[in-house]
Design a protein around this motif. Structure first.
Motif, PDB file in Angstrom:
ATOM      1  N   LYS A 129      52.267  42.467  43.663  1.00 24.86           N
ATOM      2  CA  LYS A 129      52.281  43.394  41.812  1.00 24.86           C
ATOM      3  C   LYS A 129      51.564  43.732  40.960  1.00 24.86           C
ATOM      4  CE  LYS A 129      54.754  39.495  43.008  1.00 24.86           C
ATOM      5  NZ  LYS A 129      54.441  39.298  44.883  1.00 24.86           N
ATOM      6  N   GLY A 130      50.617  43.776  42.070  1.00 26.85           N
ATOM      7  CA  GLY A 130      50.041  45.343  40.773  1.00 26.85           C
ATOM      8  C   GLY A 130      48.838  45.593  41.360  1.00 26.85           C
ATOM      9  N   ASN A 131      48.241  46.141  40.685  1.00 30.43           N
ATOM     10  CA  ASN A 131      46.690  46.666  41.037  1.00 30.43           C
ATOM     11  C   ASN A 131      45.336  45.294  40.864  1.00 30.43           C
ATOM     12  OD1 ASN A 131      46.384  48.802  42.918  1.00 30.43           O
ATOM     13  ND2 ASN A 131      46.456  50.188  40.706  1.00 30.43           N
ATOM     14  N   VAL A 132      45.469  44.122  41.504  1.00 26.03           N
ATOM     15  CA  VAL A 132      44.637  42.373  41.105  1.00 26.03           C
ATOM     16  C   VAL A 132      42.889  43.174  41.626  1.00 26.03           C
ATOM     17  CG1 VAL A 132      44.221  40.636  40.896  1.00 26.03           C
ATOM     18  CG2 VAL A 132      46.763  41.641  40.676  1.00 26.03           C
ATOM     19  N   GLU A 133      42.318  42.687  40.498  1.00 27.22           N
ATOM     20  CA  GLU A 133      40.995  43.307  40.352  1.00 27.22           C
ATOM     21  C   GLU A 133      40.135  41.257  40.366  1.00 27.22           C
ATOM     22  OE1 GLU A 133      38.919  44.647  37.149  1.00 27.22           O
ATOM     23  OE2 GLU A 133      39.631  46.623  37.611  1.00 27.22           O
ATOM     24  N   ASN A 134      41.369  40.494  40.027  1.00 27.58           N
ATOM     25  CA  ASN A 134      39.625  39.257  40.513  1.00 27.58           C
ATOM     26  C   ASN A 134      41.446  37.641  40.077  1.00 27.58           C
ATOM     27  OD1 ASN A 134      37.907  37.322  40.603  1.00 27.58           O
ATOM     28  ND2 ASN A 134      38.269  36.529  38.555  1.00 27.58           N
ATOM     29  N   ILE A 135      40.716  36.693  41.142  1.00 26.29           N
ATOM     30  CA  ILE A 135      41.987  35.950  40.751  1.00 26.29           C
ATOM     31  C   ILE A 135      41.073  34.382  41.041  1.00 26.29           C
ATOM     32  CG2 ILE A 135      43.738  34.026  41.544  1.00 26.29           C
ATOM     33  CD1 ILE A 135      44.694  36.818  43.759  1.00 26.29           C
ATOM     34  N   GLN A 136      41.600  33.984  39.982  1.00 22.74           N
ATOM     35  CA  GLN A 136      40.752  32.755  39.392  1.00 22.74           C
ATOM     36  C   GLN A 136      41.080  31.190  39.413  1.00 22.74           C
ATOM     37  OE1 GLN A 136      38.679  31.850  35.109  1.00 22.74           O
ATOM     38  NE2 GLN A 136      37.579  30.572  35.958  1.00 22.74           N
ATOM     39  N   MET A 137      40.970  30.581  40.565  1.00 20.59           N
ATOM     40  CA  MET A 137      42.068  29.254  40.036  1.00 20.59           C
ATOM     41  C   MET A 137      41.493  28.227  39.453  1.00 20.59           C
ATOM     42  SD  MET A 137      41.816  29.019  44.615  1.00 20.59           S
ATOM     43  CE  MET A 137      43.000  28.364  45.165  1.00 20.59           C
ATOM     44  N   ARG A 138      42.583  27.593  38.900  1.00 23.16           N
ATOM     45  CA  ARG A 138      42.254  27.393  37.810  1.00 23.16           C
ATOM     46  C   ARG A 138      42.094  25.248  38.496  1.00 23.16           C
ATOM     47  NH1 ARG A 138      45.942  25.872  33.846  1.00 23.16           N
ATOM     48  NH2 ARG A 138      44.126  25.885  31.953  1.00 23.16           N
ATOM     49  N   ARG A 139      40.912  25.051  37.772  1.00 22.69           N
ATOM     50  CA  ARG A 139      40.680  23.223  38.550  1.00 22.69           C
ATOM     51  C   ARG A 139      40.338  22.215  37.982  1.00 22.69           C
ATOM     52  NH1 ARG A 139      40.611  23.655  44.041  1.00 22.69           N
ATOM     53  NH2 ARG A 139      40.357  25.922  45.316  1.00 22.69           N
ATOM     54  N   THR A 140      40.325  21.339  37.844  1.00 14.80           N
ATOM     55  CA  THR A 140      40.517  20.130  36.820  1.00 14.80           C
ATOM     56  C   THR A 140      38.236  19.563  37.748  1.00 14.80           C
ATOM     57  OG1 THR A 140      40.631  18.212  39.309  1.00 14.80           O
ATOM     58  CG2 THR A 140      42.721  19.060  36.937  1.00 14.80           C
ATOM     59  N   GLN A 191      37.789  17.167  39.223  1.00 14.62           N
ATOM     60  CA  GLN A 191      37.432  16.552  40.382  1.00 14.62           C
ATOM     61  C   GLN A 191      37.663  17.721  41.324  1.00 14.62           C
ATOM     62  OE1 GLN A 191      39.226  15.412  37.695  1.00 14.62           O
ATOM     63  NE2 GLN A 191      37.430  13.747  37.468  1.00 14.62           N
ATOM     64  N   ARG A 192      37.996  18.403  40.839  1.00 17.46           N
ATOM     65  CA  ARG A 192      37.752  20.191  41.745  1.00 17.46           C
ATOM     66  C   ARG A 192      39.242  20.462  42.566  1.00 17.46           C
ATOM     67  NH1 ARG A 192      35.526  23.675  40.461  1.00 17.46           N
ATOM     68  NH2 ARG A 192      34.875  24.906  42.664  1.00 17.46           N
ATOM     69  N   GLN A 193      40.308  19.620  41.826  1.00 17.14           N
ATOM     70  CA  GLN A 193      41.816  19.333  42.260  1.00 17.14           C
ATOM     71  C   GLN A 193      42.365  20.198  41.333  1.00 17.14           C
ATOM     72  OE1 GLN A 193      42.652  17.920  45.220  1.00 17.14           O
ATOM     73  NE2 GLN A 193      41.283  16.594  45.197  1.00 17.14           N
ATOM     74  N   PHE A 194      42.901  22.335  42.889  1.00 24.18           N
ATOM     75  CA  PHE A 194      43.570  22.809  42.020  1.00 24.18           C
ATOM     76  C   PHE A 194      45.628  23.065  40.952  1.00 24.18           C
ATOM     77  CE2 PHE A 194      46.722  26.446  42.558  1.00 24.18           C
ATOM     78  CZ  PHE A 194      46.136  27.400  42.044  1.00 24.18           C
ATOM     79  N   LYS A 195      44.925  23.363  40.173  1.00 27.40           N
ATOM     80  CA  LYS A 195      45.754  22.796  39.244  1.00 27.40           C
ATOM     81  C   LYS A 195      47.267  23.291  38.674  1.00 27.40           C
ATOM     82  CE  LYS A 195      44.184  22.444  34.896  1.00 27.40           C
ATOM     83  NZ  LYS A 195      43.241  22.017  33.339  1.00 27.40           N
ATOM     84  N   GLY A 196      47.195  24.105  40.087  1.00 27.56           N
ATOM     85  CA  GLY A 196      48.733  25.045  40.494  1.00 27.56           C
ATOM     86  C   GLY A 196      49.087  26.228  39.746  1.00 27.56           C
ATOM     87  N   SER A 197      47.739  26.902  38.292  1.00 25.71           N
ATOM     88  CA  SER A 197      48.089  28.397  37.671  1.00 25.71           C
ATOM     89  C   SER A 197      46.834  29.032  38.212  1.00 25.71           C
ATOM     90  CB  SER A 197      47.891  27.556  36.605  1.00 25.71           C
ATOM     91  OG  SER A 197      46.328  26.662  36.583  1.00 25.71           O
ATOM     92  N   VAL A 198      46.507  30.168  37.456  1.00 23.81           N
ATOM     93  CA  VAL A 198      45.739  30.683  37.900  1.00 23.81           C
ATOM     94  C   VAL A 198      45.292  32.077  36.478  1.00 23.81           C
ATOM     95  CG1 VAL A 198      45.607  31.007  40.229  1.00 23.81           C
ATOM     96  CG2 VAL A 198      46.959  32.546  39.036  1.00 23.81           C
ATOM     97  N   PHE A 199      44.153  32.715  36.755  1.00 27.16           N
ATOM     98  CA  PHE A 199      44.072  33.303  35.822  1.00 27.16           C
ATOM     99  C   PHE A 199      43.634  34.470  36.793  1.00 27.16           C
ATOM    100  CE2 PHE A 199      42.235  30.098  32.795  1.00 27.16           C
ATOM    101  CZ  PHE A 199      43.124  30.862  31.696  1.00 27.16           C
ATOM    102  N   VAL A 200      44.573  35.346  36.500  1.00 23.88           N
ATOM    103  CA  VAL A 200      44.203  36.970  37.294  1.00 23.88           C
ATOM    104  C   VAL A 200      43.841  38.211  35.956  1.00 23.88           C
ATOM    105  CG1 VAL A 200      45.976  38.553  38.693  1.00 23.88           C
ATOM    106  CG2 VAL A 200      46.615  35.907  38.611  1.00 23.88           C
ATOM    107  N   VAL A 201      43.156  39.108  36.422  1.00 19.83           N
ATOM    108  CA  VAL A 201      42.192  40.553  35.661  1.00 19.83           C
ATOM    109  C   VAL A 201      42.565  41.904  36.902  1.00 19.83           C
ATOM    110  CG1 VAL A 201      40.569  41.263  35.124  1.00 19.83           C
ATOM    111  CG2 VAL A 201      40.607  38.840  35.143  1.00 19.83           C
ATOM    112  N   PHE A 202      43.864  41.901  35.958  1.00 21.21           N
ATOM    113  CA  PHE A 202      44.671  43.556  36.391  1.00 21.21           C
ATOM    114  C   PHE A 202      43.730  44.772  36.205  1.00 21.21           C
ATOM    115  CE2 PHE A 202      48.358  41.014  36.365  1.00 21.21           C
ATOM    116  CZ  PHE A 202      49.335  40.969  36.989  1.00 21.21           C
ATOM    117  N   ASP A 203      43.809  46.007  36.985  1.00 26.17           N
ATOM    118  CA  ASP A 203      43.381  46.878  36.796  1.00 26.17           C
ATOM    119  C   ASP A 203      43.069  47.504  35.098  1.00 26.17           C
ATOM    120  OD1 ASP A 203      45.541  47.529  37.098  1.00 26.17           O
ATOM    121  OD2 ASP A 203      44.937  49.817  37.965  1.00 26.17           O
ATOM    122  N   THR A 204      44.393  47.287  34.713  1.00 30.46           N
ATOM    123  CA  THR A 204      44.970  47.397  33.291  1.00 30.46           C
ATOM    124  C   THR A 204      45.420  47.164  32.120  1.00 30.46           C
ATOM    125  OG1 THR A 204      46.696  48.731  33.622  1.00 30.46           O
ATOM    126  CG2 THR A 204      44.246  50.444  34.046  1.00 30.46           C
TER     127      THR A 204
END
Length: 429
Positions: free
Chosen positions: A133-144, A146-159
């Motif tokens: 999907k492109g040059n991805v530098e970082n993926i952050q899984m968003r959690r509650t 209670q440490r439960q994954f919320k089903g969404s992420v923040f993704v940092v691309f190279d540009t």
């Protein structure tokens, strides 16, 4: 690090290289307290013995030779291996960027919000989905919390160009699930608008409930007025200044039950509210006093209130009764120490050591994540790790002692619990 190309790496070696370079990368290192402490001990060098205690790396391998072989094939130049092959560090020629507002703004424009993943997805599965999907530098899984994954992420691309290109793609799906994709800045703008709308709805609902309660109270008041019709008796005359409500109670004793007396000492008129018919009480009292009903030998004019005068007087009495009740509730009664109690007057509790509970303050997490960046175009893990042996222990909070004085249950409000909610979560390491 070596002249061998990264394309010669095996799949395991690439995972090892990606993971370790994530630990020392621009996104993780600035917020990894443990690793920052380690690099200050020996001119930036961290022993491999320490590194293999990191969870995700230890799941890949704990073999020093395998780790060194993977790092030696990396072409990023981010890491260095010590001469004795026992330590690694981030290259001094690649210092961390300065985390300032300008840098955060750059990262924000390269970040994308993606929602629609199953809550049981793993970080490796996310990396695989973003791989083309492109040059991805970082993926952050968003959690509650209670440490439960919320089903969404923040993704940092190279540009920012790569980020906008990803957002522009149509019909993005994970398996059969439609994905919600927004630039991070647009996501927070929408989030703020949703919150404003929600606050407006809550305010409108509260206003409606208040109006309903007020209407209900008015209905109850009118019902109360109807029930007390014919129970009011007004009196007036040249009364003595020492005339009191007790004199009126005595005058009608045995003739009618008095519910409320609206009269102050020194006044020349007042009103009596009976529990039943006021005319019957008046007739009985007159009959008992030879039809000349006086107050402390002073002539009095007695008048049965009717119509609008009766309703207005009843409303005033009801308001006075409510105010009197509120004042009593506010004081709480002397038996609960309204005037300082035994302790403040130097009683038997004086001199005793009083327990002072320690107040604990809870702070909710900010909606926005700290913005970080990386010059490396690798898919990295979503948060910092510390070795299991170095994980901080959480001390249980000491319970507060109960107050020594008794307090009425209805006079003590339960503290509203503050549900902490964070929009920022990180993946398990």
């Amino acid at each position: 690090m070596a002249e061998n190309g990264a394309q010669q790496m095996s799949l395991l070696e690439k995972k090892i290289d990606d993971q370790i370079e994530y630990y020392f990368g621009d996104h993780n290192l600035p917020r990894d307290k443990f690793l920052k402490e380690q690099i200050q001990l020996d001119d930036g060098w961290v022993p491999l013995e320490t590194m293999i205690k990191f969870n995700r790396l230890s799941c890949l391998t704990t073999d020093f030779k395998v780790i060194l072989e993977a790092l030696s094939k990396s072409q990023s130049g981010l890491l260095e291996i010590s001469e004795d092959k026992t330590k690694i560090r981030r290259s001094p020629s690649k210092p961390l960027p300065e985390i300032n507002d300008q840098y955060k703004d750059v990262i924000k424009h390269r970040s994308v919000y993606v929602k629609g993943f199953p809550t049981d997805i793993t970080l490796d599965e996310l990396k695989e989905w973003f791989n083309d999907k492109g040059n991805v530098e970082n993926i952050q899984m968003r959690r509650t919390l209670q440490r439960q994954f919320k089903g969404s992420v923040f993704v940092v691309f190279d540009t920012d160009v790569s980020a906008k290109k990803f957002v522009a793609q149509k019909d993005l799906k994970y398996k059969d699930a439609e994905m919600i994709v927004l630039l991070k800045e647009d996501y927070f703008t929408k989030k703020n608008e949703d919150r404003k709308h929600h606050r407006a709805e809550v305010k409108a609902k509260a206003k409606h409930e208040k109006e309903e309660k007020q209407k209900q109270a008015e209905d109850e008041e009118m019902k109360s007025l109807d029930e007390q019709t014919g129970c009011l008796l007004k009196f007036s005359g040249e009364l003595e200044d020492q005339t009191s409500r007790e004199d009126l109670q005595e005058l009608f004793s045995g003739h009618g039950m008095i519910k409320w007396i609206d009269f102050t000492r020194g006044a020349k008129e007042g009103t009596i509210l009976f529990k039943s018919n006021a005319k019957e009480a008046l007739d009985k009292a007159k009959a008992a006093h030879g039809d000349n009903l006086q107050i402390k030998k002073k002539d009095v004019t007695w008048e049965l209130l009717e119509g609008d005068d009766e309703k207005e007087t009843l409303k005033k009495i009801i308001e006075d009764q409510q105010q009197s009740l509120n004042r009593k509730r506010g004081r709480g009664g002397r038996k609960f120490g309204g005037r300082g109690g035994r302790r403040e007057r130097g009683g038997r509790d004086q001199g005793k050591l009083q327990y002072q509970g320690k107040k604990t303050t809870f702070e909710s997490e900010d909606e926005c994540d700290p913005e970080t960046a990386s010059a490396e175009k690798k898919v990295k893990d979503e948060e910092a790790e510390a070795p299991l042996s170095q994980q901080p222990k959480t001390e249980p909070a000491s319970p507060k002692k109960r107050a020594l004085d008794d307090v009425k249950a209805e006079e003590v409000g339960e503290p509203a619990s503050k549900q902490l909610k964070t929009e920022n979560g990180s993946g398990k390491q």
